[in-house]
Every structure is written in C-alpha cells, then in structure tokens.
Scaffold this motif. Structure first.
Motif, short mmCIF file in Angstrom:
data_model
loop_
_atom_site.label_atom_id
_atom_site.label_comp_id
_atom_site.label_asym_id
_atom_site.label_seq_id
_atom_site.Cartn_x
_atom_site.Cartn_y
_atom_site.Cartn_z
N HIS A 129 -5.15 -31.30 25.73
CA HIS A 129 -5.87 -31.77 24.55
C HIS A 129 -7.22 -32.34 24.96
O HIS A 129 -7.39 -32.81 26.08
N VAL A 130 -8.16 -32.29 24.04
CA VAL A 130 -9.51 -32.80 24.25
C VAL A 130 -9.77 -33.82 23.14
O VAL A 130 -9.47 -33.55 21.97
N ALA A 166 -12.09 -41.23 17.09
CA ALA A 166 -11.62 -40.45 18.23
C ALA A 166 -10.66 -39.42 17.64
O ALA A 166 -9.69 -39.79 16.97
N VAL A 167 -10.94 -38.13 17.85
CA VAL A 167 -10.13 -37.05 17.29
C VAL A 167 -9.65 -36.16 18.43
O VAL A 167 -10.44 -35.72 19.27
N SER A 168 -8.35 -35.90 18.45
CA SER A 168 -7.73 -35.07 19.48
C SER A 168 -7.58 -33.63 18.97
O SER A 168 -7.12 -33.41 17.85
N PHE A 169 -7.97 -32.69 19.82
CA PHE A 169 -7.85 -31.26 19.51
C PHE A 169 -7.06 -30.58 20.61
O PHE A 169 -7.27 -30.86 21.80
N ALA A 170 -6.17 -29.68 20.23
CA ALA A 170 -5.49 -28.85 21.22
C ALA A 170 -6.53 -27.90 21.81
O ALA A 170 -7.36 -27.35 21.07
N ALA A 171 -6.50 -27.71 23.11
CA ALA A 171 -7.45 -26.79 23.75
C ALA A 171 -7.36 -25.40 23.14
O ALA A 171 -8.37 -24.72 22.95
N GLY A 172 -6.15 -24.98 22.79
CA GLY A 172 -5.97 -23.67 22.16
C GLY A 172 -6.68 -23.56 20.83
O GLY A 172 -7.16 -22.49 20.46
N GLY A 184 -7.80 -31.06 13.98
CA GLY A 184 -7.44 -32.05 14.98
C GLY A 184 -6.69 -33.21 14.34
O GLY A 184 -6.40 -33.19 13.14
N THR A 185 -6.40 -34.21 15.14
CA THR A 185 -5.67 -35.39 14.69
C THR A 185 -6.44 -36.64 15.09
O THR A 185 -6.85 -36.76 16.26
N VAL A 186 -6.62 -37.54 14.15
CA VAL A 186 -7.31 -38.80 14.45
C VAL A 186 -6.45 -39.63 15.40
O VAL A 186 -5.27 -39.87 15.13
N VAL A 187 -7.04 -40.02 16.51
CA VAL A 187 -6.37 -40.89 17.47
C VAL A 187 -6.53 -42.34 17.01
O VAL A 187 -5.57 -43.09 16.92
#
Length: 92
Positions: A77-78, A62-68, A33-36
C-alpha cells in the motif's frame, strides 16, 4: 470545523488535469483509497502556487491506496497526503 471524512472512509480521488500546479499525482487521479486519518489544515497548494492570494485553508488527509489500484500490480500500500478537494465519497 468538522472533518468531511473519518478514518476508514472509502474515497475516490477526482479525475482532473488542471492547466496549473496540483499536488494530486497523475498516477492517483480517479483512484479508490481509504482514509487513514485526517491531518492538519493547510493552504490549498494548487492556488497558493499561483500567487493568487486566495488559497483556502483545507483539511489534508492521509489516504492509503493499494499498489494494484495505482499501478495495476504490487501487493503493498501507498499512503498519500491529499487535500479534501481532491477527494469524493466512493459509493461503489
């Protein structure tokens, strides 16, 4: 105290299955994921829930993940709030 990760940092969650409570969802273990953004510091819930009295104060991100990445499908994204000890640098 400086934050270990900055906004935009690529991270991977640890892949572990502890025998006790954890706030790291099973579906997000070992995922990229990527740190928001860094958020507040909080007592590490994993230890605090055990009533041990030695829960460290940890940075939450807060970390964003692609649903895939999480479920193998989806184009959204979640964002999850995750403790620093759940994260490591994603070198790939």
């Amino acid at each position: 105290m400086t934050d270990r990760f900055r906004a935009g940092a690529r991270v991977r969650t640890v892949h572990h299955d502890p025998p006790h409570h954890t706030r790291l969802p099973r579906y997000a273990r070992g995922k990229r994921g990527t740190v928001v953004e860094p958020e507040a510091r909080s007592l590490l819930a994993d230890r605090n829930a055990q009533g041990r009295g030695d829960a460290p104060l940890e940075q939450v991100y807060a970390v964003s993940f692609a649903a895939g990445e999480l479920w193998g499908e989806g184009d959204h994204h979640v964002v999850l709030d995750l403790f620093e000890s759940y994260l490591e640098d994603d070198q790939s």
